[in-house]
Design a protein around this motif. Structure first.
Motif, short mmCIF file in Angstrom:
data_model
loop_
_atom_site.label_atom_id
_atom_site.label_comp_id
_atom_site.label_asym_id
_atom_site.label_seq_id
_atom_site.Cartn_x
_atom_site.Cartn_y
_atom_site.Cartn_z
N PHE A 143 0.83 -1.20 0.00
CA PHE A 143 0.00 0.00 0.00
C PHE A 143 0.86 1.25 0.00
CE2 PHE A 143 0.51 -1.16 4.52
CZ PHE A 143 1.02 0.02 5.03
N ILE A 144 0.22 2.36 -0.32
CA ILE A 144 0.81 3.68 -0.19
C ILE A 144 -0.03 4.47 0.79
CG2 ILE A 144 1.80 3.66 -2.51
CD1 ILE A 144 -0.54 5.38 -3.42
N VAL A 145 0.50 5.58 1.27
CA VAL A 145 -0.17 6.40 2.28
C VAL A 145 -0.38 7.80 1.72
CG1 VAL A 145 -0.08 7.31 4.63
CG2 VAL A 145 0.89 5.06 4.13
N SER A 146 -1.62 8.27 1.76
CA SER A 146 -1.94 9.65 1.40
C SER A 146 -2.40 10.38 2.65
CB SER A 146 -3.04 9.70 0.33
OG SER A 146 -3.39 11.04 0.03
N ILE A 147 -1.73 11.45 3.00
CA ILE A 147 -2.04 12.21 4.22
C ILE A 147 -2.61 13.55 3.80
CG2 ILE A 147 -1.12 13.19 6.34
CD1 ILE A 147 1.03 11.07 6.30
N GLU A 148 -3.84 13.82 4.27
CA GLU A 148 -4.56 15.03 3.88
C GLU A 148 -4.80 15.91 5.09
OE1 GLU A 148 -8.15 13.60 2.19
OE2 GLU A 148 -7.21 12.80 0.39
N GLY A 149 -4.51 17.21 4.95
CA GLY A 149 -4.75 18.18 6.01
C GLY A 149 -5.98 19.02 5.72
N HIS A 150 -6.78 19.31 6.76
CA HIS A 150 -8.00 20.10 6.63
C HIS A 150 -8.09 21.08 7.80
CE1 HIS A 150 -9.62 17.21 3.62
NE2 HIS A 150 -8.98 16.31 4.37
N THR A 151 -8.79 22.21 7.59
CA THR A 151 -9.00 23.20 8.64
C THR A 151 -10.46 23.61 8.68
OG1 THR A 151 -8.64 25.15 7.24
CG2 THR A 151 -6.69 24.11 8.17
N ARG B 218 6.77 6.47 -0.75
CA ARG B 218 5.41 5.96 -0.88
C ARG B 218 4.44 6.70 0.03
NH1 ARG B 218 5.39 -0.36 -0.47
NH2 ARG B 218 7.65 -0.40 -0.37
N ILE B 219 4.81 7.90 0.45
CA ILE B 219 3.94 8.76 1.25
C ILE B 219 3.64 10.01 0.43
CG2 ILE B 219 3.72 10.11 3.36
CD1 ILE B 219 5.45 8.13 4.76
N PHE B 220 2.36 10.36 0.34
CA PHE B 220 1.91 11.51 -0.44
C PHE B 220 1.16 12.46 0.50
CE2 PHE B 220 2.43 7.91 -3.14
CZ PHE B 220 2.95 8.40 -4.33
N VAL B 221 1.36 13.76 0.32
CA VAL B 221 0.76 14.75 1.21
C VAL B 221 -0.07 15.73 0.40
CG1 VAL B 221 2.49 14.59 3.04
CG2 VAL B 221 2.90 16.09 1.10
N LYS B 222 -1.15 16.21 1.03
CA LYS B 222 -2.07 17.14 0.35
C LYS B 222 -2.71 18.04 1.41
CE LYS B 222 -3.96 17.91 -3.81
NZ LYS B 222 -3.19 18.11 -5.04
N GLY B 223 -2.84 19.32 1.12
CA GLY B 223 -3.53 20.25 2.00
C GLY B 223 -4.76 20.82 1.31
N TYR B 224 -5.93 20.66 1.95
CA TYR B 224 -7.17 21.13 1.35
C TYR B 224 -7.73 22.38 2.05
CZ TYR B 224 -7.36 16.80 -1.32
OH TYR B 224 -7.08 15.78 -2.20
#
Length: 546
Positions: A406-414, A448-454
């Protein structure tokens, strides 16, 4: 000119002394907006913004005996948020007191009240109503003290980095004894485009009907930019061209604005406990499962709840597909060749199965989802709290048991407290912090770690309540299986990797992680636009595994 430089330096010093956490701007008239034109946005509750501007122009004929061919004034502004949808603001036209108020076309002190009547802060389309009173400031007694009343409707349409703003209104003008002023209709608006999280380009236009018959309708067009020096300090610069004789031929605007107190009303007040009232916290009782046993010889077993069950979110649609963009990968320059010890499925595959992830966007299906609440981070900061570190490590320990690649996608929210740009940056930095913790503390492969800020764009609850905002302040960790990798399996227990046996804790907890922390911080700088490797309150508190 010396006085102008003095007041400009004073404004900059005053702004730098205000340590705050908001990225908000106000116009030269005090209302939240662009350079001169308002927007349908309102300042957050508990916030206060101040600004100091320089307004230089070649002057305009106002029939006042004090009118001159050129003018330089220093307006001062203040804005206060009264609630989630309203603000009150005001301005004073000239701190220089040099008599240039009349010729500047900006000679009134004003007090106003603006409130949104349609749309939430995170909505693309919003409407607001603005009510304002203006009182003329002049050295000519005939013009001093004239009071005008303004009402406006304001609309905003915002899409990601681009926004359009428009307003229409009406002014009831007070007239001096020697001349009759006509009431005026107002029409104005502007567009903005964010080149980056710190730089915003602005174009504005304003048109008014005639105030003095035969003199012409005041109208100007303005172009400029706003640069966010820090999240709480903004520099505004613009130039205007007059389109009629009732407006200056040219005008230059320079302003410094600062804002502080984001969410002041929402911060919890700690309860003071008297030393005599202290008590030992009782451990949470173990939940006993209600199971009907088949025989009396089998005793009922006490089943303890999983330590991460409150963090995992059920998957509603297991067939849902996510598109992963390789540019969101945590690994940056210098990270690809790091010697990261493998952790379960994050480690190496067999030689026959070994493959690299695509360089183009690729689909992946969700395997598991974990949601970390607001208390994972300190208030308005992006460094992990002690509870946040512990929660992420517990999830990492659980992921080691997965027998899938697997891979990991980490998403930030406020929540919607703060500007769009500030929330976007804060959410991304929090996602990068959580990802960095997985690499430094838990040995996960950064490639294999992906980051995203929404930011505030994906709320899961209503931002108008404290509970709803708390739920929206979160970081989500998605465990994804790329399409085509469903059959891949990690190395079976017993194989040797770097002298350690997979399945043994010694391969997970590294005594001396082979990770260059500075290289990770440099990658974070590139992704967040930070100017220093270790910004205050960011990643300097992440320690290595001992």
């Amino acid at each position: 000119m010396l006085r102008f430089v003095f007041f400009l330096c004073l404004s900059l010093s005053f702004s730098l002394l205000n340590s705050s956490v908001a990225q908000a701007t106000s116009t030269q008239f005090g209302d939240t907006g662009l350079l001169s034109q308002p927007t349908a946005q309102t300042l957050n509750e508990g916030n206060i913004c101040v600004g100091l501007w320089a307004n230089c122009s070649d002057g305009v004929d106002t029939d006042s005996n004090l009118s001159s061919s050129s003018s330089t004034i220093i307006p001062a502004t203040i804005t206060m948020g009264l609630g989630t949808f309203m603000e009150v603001y005001g301005s004073y036209p000239n701190l220089l007191f040099n008599g240039d108020e009349d010729s500047s076309g900006r000679g009134s002190a004003n007090v106003g009240f603006k409130f949104r009547v349609y749309g939430k802060r995170s909505d693309s389309f919003r409407l607001a109503v603005d009510l304002q009173g203006r009182r003329s400031i002049s050295d000519d007694p005939e013009f001093d003290g004239l009071t005008d009343y303004v009402s406006r409707f304001i609309a905003t349409l915002k899409r990601d980095t681009f926004a359009i703003h428009g307003n229409v209104g009406y002014v009831v003008n007070d007239s001096p004894g020697s001349i009759d002023y006509d009431d005026q209709a107002l029409l104005g608006g502007g567009i903005e485009y964010s080149l980056s999280t710190r730089l915003r380009l602005i174009a504005e236009a304003s048109i008014e009907t005639e105030k003095i018959s035969g003199l012409g309708a005041p109208s100007e067009v303005t172009a400029g930019f706003q640069y966010f020096i820090t999240p709480h300090l903004t520099m505004n610069l613009g130039g205007s061209v007059g389109l009629s004789d009732a407006s200056p031929d040219w005008r230059i605007l320079l302003g410094m604005t600062t804002c502080q107190g984001v969410g002041t009303y929402n911060r919890p007040v700690p309860k003071m406990v008297d030393p005599g009232d202290e008590f030992e916290e009782q451990p949470e009782p173990i939940r006993v499962s209600k199971i009907r046993i088949l025989t009396s010889l089998i005793a009922r077993a006490s089943v303890a709840e999983s330590p991460i069950s409150h963090l995992e979110v059920p998957i509603k649609n297991p067939n849902e597909t996510f598109t992963i963009d390789p540019s969101d990968r945590l690994a940056g320059p210098g990270l690809g060749s790091l010697n990261v010890s493998p952790v379960g499925p994050m480690g190496s595959m067999t030689s026959t199965q070994k493959a690299s992830l695509p360089d183009q966007p690729f689909p992946a299906k969700i395997l598991r989802r974990f949601r970390f609440p607001a208390l994972t981070f300190s208030f308005n900061q992006w460094d992990l709290s002690e509870e946040g570190r512990r929660s992420i490590s517990l999830v990492a320990e659980e992921l080691r048991k997965e027998n899938k690649y697997f891979i990991v996608s980490i998403e930030g929210h406020t929540d919607d407290i703060g500007s769009d740009i500030y929330n976007q940056t804060l959410s991304f930095k929090r996602a990068v912090t959580a990802a960095t913790h997985l690499v430094l503390r838990d040995g996960f492969d950064p490639t294999r770690i992906f980051v995203k800020g929404y930011g505030e764009s994906r709320p899961i609850d209503d931002n108008s309540t404290d509970d709803g905002r708390s739920l929206n302040r979160r970081v989500e960790l998605l465990i994804l299986v790329p399409e085509g990798y469903e059959e891949f399996e990690p190395e079976p227990p017993g194989n040797k990797v770097d002298g350690a046996t997979i399945g043994d804790d010694s391969v997970f907890l590294q005594k001396d992680p082979g990770i260059d922390q500075l290289a990770i911080e440099q990658a974070i700088m590139e992704k967040t636009g930070a100017e220093t490797a270790q910004p205050t309150g960011a990643f300097s508190q992440i320690d290595k595994v001992k």
